[in-house]
Design an enzyme around this catalytic site. Structure first.
Site, PDB file in Angstrom:
ATOM      1  N   ASP A 168      42.208  60.516  18.149  1.00 49.92           N
ATOM      2  CA  ASP A 168      43.620  61.159  18.204  1.00 49.92           C
ATOM      3  C   ASP A 168      43.115  62.830  17.499  1.00 49.92           C
ATOM      4  O   ASP A 168      44.647  63.539  17.283  1.00 49.92           O
ATOM      5  CB  ASP A 168      44.406  60.096  17.145  1.00 49.92           C
ATOM      6  CG  ASP A 168      44.403  58.683  17.398  1.00 49.92           C
ATOM      7  OD1 ASP A 168      44.760  59.155  18.722  1.00 49.92           O
ATOM      8  OD2 ASP A 168      44.218  57.969  16.262  1.00 49.92           O
TER       9      ASP A 168
ATOM     10  N   GLY B   6      41.377  57.426   6.620  1.00 43.98           N
ATOM     11  CA  GLY B   6      40.898  56.101   6.083  1.00 43.98           C
ATOM     12  C   GLY B   6      39.732  56.405   5.120  1.00 43.98           C
ATOM     13  O   GLY B   6      39.680  55.402   3.823  1.00 43.98           O
TER      14      GLY B   6
ATOM     15  N   ASN C 212      27.993  85.041  29.956  1.00 41.65           N
ATOM     16  CA  ASN C 212      27.125  86.343  29.173  1.00 41.65           C
ATOM     17  C   ASN C 212      27.883  87.423  29.154  1.00 41.65           C
ATOM     18  O   ASN C 212      28.002  88.252  29.536  1.00 41.65           O
ATOM     19  CB  ASN C 212      26.435  86.442  30.019  1.00 41.65           C
ATOM     20  CG  ASN C 212      26.875  87.001  32.115  1.00 41.65           C
ATOM     21  OD1 ASN C 212      27.856  85.921  32.344  1.00 41.65           O
ATOM     22  ND2 ASN C 212      25.781  87.268  33.202  1.00 41.65           N
TER      23      ASN C 212
ATOM     24  N   VAL D  68      40.396  52.271  27.422  1.00 44.58           N
ATOM     25  CA  VAL D  68      39.734  53.486  28.572  1.00 44.58           C
ATOM     26  C   VAL D  68      38.945  54.951  28.184  1.00 44.58           C
ATOM     27  O   VAL D  68      38.216  55.457  28.322  1.00 44.58           O
ATOM     28  CB  VAL D  68      40.801  53.089  30.037  1.00 44.58           C
ATOM     29  CG1 VAL D  68      41.655  54.514  30.152  1.00 44.58           C
ATOM     30  CG2 VAL D  68      39.850  53.799  30.980  1.00 44.58           C
TER      31      VAL D  68
ATOM     32  N   GLN E  76      25.723  73.606  39.229  1.00 43.78           N
ATOM     33  CA  GLN E  76      26.273  73.598  37.940  1.00 43.78           C
ATOM     34  C   GLN E  76      27.946  74.342  38.048  1.00 43.78           C
ATOM     35  O   GLN E  76      28.558  74.905  37.399  1.00 43.78           O
ATOM     36  CB  GLN E  76      25.253  74.706  37.582  1.00 43.78           C
ATOM     37  CG  GLN E  76      23.838  73.971  37.038  1.00 43.78           C
ATOM     38  CD  GLN E  76      22.812  75.181  37.192  1.00 43.78           C
ATOM     39  OE1 GLN E  76      22.566  75.694  35.745  1.00 43.78           O
ATOM     40  NE2 GLN E  76      21.874  75.161  38.106  1.00 43.78           N
TER      41      GLN E  76
END
Length: 777
Positions: free
Chosen positions: A170, A124, A530, A298, A661
């Site tokens: 959305d 919109g 990698n 949320v 990580q």
């Protein structure tokens, strides 16, 4: 204009005369990731020599003018990346819907010499911007006629260029795989769904109501038992089918069922399907304890994900490039994402196809609606449908498919295993789990794995099968014996560089061991990203979000102390993907990697850059260093160098992130990516097995019978392991060509380095493939 360089007089002269960028953000709700797009647009605009303005409070601010339209500075977009919502605000505007309001907006732009508009919002908002552009000349004529602007001012602002970026959780705007904010919303949703599933201490059914695209991807990412989306209403008698399915799951020992209901979900006769309706159905028919959760706003809160920050930054850069290259004849465009590529599409074509989806649904052409949504949506739907809505066949294929994890563990491995196992069972195959990688294959640690064995695996980090880095070269005879003993007809290898090299070793061993002549597929799964043959690896997104959130906390800790620089070491081996992309997502001042060679002079430039930065209002710095970027310029060396040179100006701290990580709960991207990769790999193996079936046995010895399944630009593709050898640096365990290296200059520009930006591969204007003729319209 292949190269843009800050400081080029010819370019600056043109820009100063012709280009003023105005940043407008208009949205019904705030979207996570918008601030990254704002920051990138402002900084790249300033980098090119343009004047950049903020328009506060969307179109209403454009109409009101005055203090609502303010010049943007480099410092004014500092510390925005990690912020949710929108710093410059957004608002509905009744005034802009009237011609009088648009005339006021046009006058405000003309008085400031603004002729380029960057709009972030939904369809919109973007449609409104295009209409504004279409009537621009008429508005200017009326303003001149009314004495509001002069003819000279009208002449200087004779045309208005429009570029849009789609900000919507959305993800319902046709033409782009992902809109800004979608990934962050998925993070919030998955967090809630994970929290709900951990409360299932007794038998429970949980029904969650979500927007349409989010509902579908959430169903994939959490392994939901059922999903209702408006684009594909369930068949007649779905109530019986659903209850039967839930009862079967309970009979197999499942303690929890998750049902996802999209907003606007309907039945084939057009009647609404709601979460409350599902709750009543399950409670009344089955007597199950059933709870409903409506997530609401949320989904729009919290911190933007790394993906959304990088997406917003890339879109912002491409938007500025599109504005600089626009002419009066160029149609208003929207910057979109296709695979991992930024593309430009005509705005109104995208809007039209988006409207076509609504029309198709209203006319009951639901298959057409799915196709019009785009490849990404269609693939998600087909994958979910295969994994969740097809019962295992009664007739077996007599094919045994083994599956294993190789290399370091990473988030998303289990999601890939789950979908591969279930897809194999759906195809009628017997699936075998190999524990502890090639070691387990050599020592016979192999057992059948069934449908229920992998329940709940999508959300689990690490490797449930167990994984080792050991390569098969010294165990080939034992491996060949066990392939024969367990009658293994095909192999799915999920892992990192070791999986790729191990697959190659098995292929090379075919000359000596006939048992190795079976179809094999390698699915890249490693935080290092990698593996040759794929732009992305499962697990890299989760690691990237871990690094980014850690850097956010580190930067926040410096906000109070000021004049502090943090040196952060990331994983990745010799691959600089994590350091580079985390640098872009976290707003680093520099990221040292092996692929981009640097010397002491470069370090000196970086130190001087930070010293200058401390003179501004932004008195903090962030430096990322890939663990193997340089054998001599270690993290300690760089820390000591910066500490010494920054004496009296800034002090330093260092952080080595280490194995954190590799851990954690998989992100929605890694769950979804792993699920699709696992399913696609088994479907490919099934076809390959049919090709390789000769005289009552499987025999596969062609190069294309052992492949890497990877994401290449816009599609999932299979590439022969042997063909990828020429693109592999085996010493440093990285591909020779890595797409993300082209993004590194963006990080440097956004950190205010005076460098060249290569735009030779900028996104050309493409067209939305309209399928209405193909769909019978």
């Amino acid at each position: 204009m292949p190269v843009l360089e800050a400081g080029e007089e010819a370019v600056l002269a043109v820009l100063k005369h012709a280009v003023n960028c105005k940043l407008l953000e208009k949205s019904k709700w705030t979207i996570l990731g918008m601030n990254a797009a704002v920051r990138a647009t402002v900084r790249v605009g300033l980098y090119t020599g343009a004047k950049v303005f903020f328009v506060h409070e969307g179109y209403q601010g454009l109409v009101d003018g005055g203090d609502h339209i303010r010049p943007a500075t480099w410092e004014s977009v500092s510390m925005m990346l990690q912020l949710g919502g929108t710093v410059i605000g957004s608002a509905r505007s009744k005034d802009f819907r009237t011609r009088e309001g648009r005339m006021m907006a046009a006058r405000n732009l003309v008085k400031l010499g603004i002729t380029n508009l960057c709009v972030i919002g939904g369809d919109g908002s973007l449609t409104g911007a295009n209409e504004f552009r279409t009537e621009w000349s008429g508005l200017l004529a009326d303003l001149v006629k009314g004495g509001k602007i002069t003819e000279e001012e009208a002449k200087k602002s004779s045309h208005l260029n429009i570029v849009g970026m789609v900000g919507s959780i959305d993800n319902d705007f046709c033409g782009t795989d992902m809109t800004i904010g979608t990934d962050s919303a998925l993070h919030r949703i998955i967090e809630v769904v994970d929290a709900i599933t951990t409360t299932a201490q007794r038998s429970e059914v949980t029904a969650a109501a979500l927007p349409q695209y989010l509902a579908l991807v959430t169903a994939l990412a959490c392994g939901a038992d059922w999903v209702f989306i408006p684009e594909m209403p369930p068949d007649e008698g779905w109530e019986n089918h659903l209850c039967r399915r839930l009862a079967d799951q309970r009979a197999r020992g499942s303690r929890l069922n998750v049902i996802i209901v999209a907003e606007g979900a309907i039945s084939k006769d057009g009647k609404p399907i709601t979460s409350e309706q599902i709750k009543k159905l399950v409670t009344d028919r089955l007597g199950f304890d059933t709870r409903t959760t409506v997530l609401g706003h949320v989904q729009r809160g919290g911190t933007p994900s790394a993906f959304d920050r990088i997406l917003g930054s890339r879109m912002g850069v491409e938007a500025v490039m599109a504005l600089l290259e626009a002419t009066p004849e160029t149609p208003a465009c929207v910057v979109s994402l296709s695979g991992n590529q930024a593309i430009r599409l005509p705005l109104m074509e995208c809007v039209q196809v988006t409207k076509d989806v609504t029309a198709a649904m209203a006319e009951g052409r639901f298959d057409d609606a799915i196709k019009l949504r785009g490849k990404s949506f269609e693939n998600n739907w087909n994958t979910y449908k295969l994994l969740a809505h097809i019962n295992p066949p009664d007739v077996k294929s007599n094919i045994n498919v083994a599956i294993m994890n190789i290399g370091a563990p990473c988030a998303g491995m289990n999601a890939a295993v789950r979908s591969a196992v279930r897809m194999g069972i759906i195809q009628g195959h017997t699936m075998l789990a190999v524990h502890d990688g090639f070691d387990g294959l050599a020592h016979g640690q192999i057992e059948p794995i069934n449908w229920n064995s992998v329940s709940g695996w999508t959300g689990k980090g690490g490797s449930n099968l167990g994984t080792k880095r050991t390569l098969p070269s010294k165990m080939l005879e034992q491996i060949s014996l066990n392939i024969a003993k367990f009658n293994i007809h095909a192999l799915v290898i999920i892992g990192g560089f070791e999986a790729y090299v191990g697959g190659l070793e098995l292929v090379q061993a075919r000359e000596k061991y006939e048992e190795m002549c079976i179809p094999m597929v390698v699915i890249p799964a490693t935080v290092s990203n990698n593996v040759p043959g794929s732009d992305f690896s499962i697990g890299a997104d989760t690691a990237l979000n871990t690094i980014t959130s850690t850097c956010d906390r580190i930067k926040q800790s410096a906000a109070g102390t000021k004049r502090r620089v943090f040196i952060v070491e990331t994983m990745g081996g010799y691959c600089g993907y994590l350091a580079t992309m985390a640098g872009l997502a976290a707003g680093a001042d520099a990221a040292y990697i092996f692929e981009d060679k640097f010397n002491i002079k470069d370090l000196e430039v970086n130190v001087e850059h930070l010293i200058e930065k401390m003179k501004t209002t932004v008195k903090r710095g962030l430096i990322l260093r890939n663990e193997n970027c340089n054998a001599n310029y270690t993290t300690d060396f760089i820390f000591n160098l910066y500490s010494e040179e920054g004496k009296g100006v800034f002090d330093c701290r260092k952080n080595v992130l280490g194995h954190m990580q590799q851990g954690g709960t998989p992100t929605p991207f890694d769950r979804n990516f792993g699920t699709k990769m696992g399913a696609k790999s088994v479907l490919w193996l099934t076809d390959k097995l049919k090709e390789c079936y000769r005289h009552g046995r499987i025999f596969a010895n062609t190069p294309d019978s052992a492949c890497v399944l990877g994401m290449r630009k816009r599609a999932l593709t299979f590439q022969a392991l042997t063909e990828l050898k020429s693109d592999t640096d085996f010493e440093h365990r990285i591909p020779h060509t890595q797409w993300w290296l082209k993004i590194r200059p963006i990080m440097k520009i956004l950190a205010k380095y005076n460098i060249k930006l290569d735009t030779s591969e900028h996104a050309d204007m493409e067209h939305v493939i309209k399928k209405r003729s193909a769909l019978g319209k």
